[in-house]
Design a protein around this motif. Sequence first.
Motif, PDB file in Angstrom:
ATOM      1  N   ASP A 105       0.834  -1.204   0.000  1.00  0.00           N
ATOM      2  CA  ASP A 105       0.000   0.000   0.000  1.00  0.00           C
ATOM      3  C   ASP A 105       0.867   1.251   0.000  1.00  0.00           C
ATOM      4  OD1 ASP A 105      -0.841   0.329   3.555  1.00  0.00           O
ATOM      5  OD2 ASP A 105       0.989  -0.352   2.540  1.00  0.00           O
ATOM      6  N   SER A 108      -0.454   4.758   0.431  1.00  0.00           N
ATOM      7  CA  SER A 108      -1.134   5.120   1.678  1.00  0.00           C
ATOM      8  C   SER A 108      -0.200   5.899   2.596  1.00  0.00           C
ATOM      9  CB  SER A 108      -1.602   3.860   2.397  1.00  0.00           C
ATOM     10  OG  SER A 108      -1.992   4.145   3.726  1.00  0.00           O
ATOM     11  N   ASP A 110      -0.124   5.646   5.634  1.00  0.00           N
ATOM     12  CA  ASP A 110       0.301   4.717   6.689  1.00  0.00           C
ATOM     13  C   ASP A 110       1.539   3.912   6.315  1.00  0.00           C
ATOM     14  OD1 ASP A 110      -3.160   3.946   7.552  1.00  0.00           O
ATOM     15  OD2 ASP A 110      -1.825   5.558   8.211  1.00  0.00           O
TER      16      ASP A 110
END
Length: 125
Positions: A105, A108, A110
């Motif tokens: 990801d 993202s 995060d």
Amino acid sequence: QVQLVESGGGLVQAGGSLRLSCAASGRTFSNYVMGWFRQAPGKEREFVAAISWSGITTRYADSVKGRFTISRDNAKSTDYLQMNSLKPEDTAVYYCAADPDWHTDYASRDAYDYWGQGTQVTVSS
């Protein structure tokens, strides 16, 4: 821990170009995946581009593909975002990010542990 400092933002007319830089310190730069994100007023921070440790792999948001280029110079502990054919909708604060790992990801927020303070890019019509 790695410290990141962005530079190169400013005011440019639509169709113009800017090159952002992100200088890293504190750890071995080549051990980090680097990313660029941006945040326009009233909007969420969004992914722009990412580059792997050696620079072989790059990824871009669809909105900037073909106009922006991410690169890095590990000897200078710096990565770059070359922005061409700028549009007013590119106006935002641009943030540099870093993480030791390439996450699936990668787009993202995060996926990145370290962030710079941001640099303003304003594109006038």
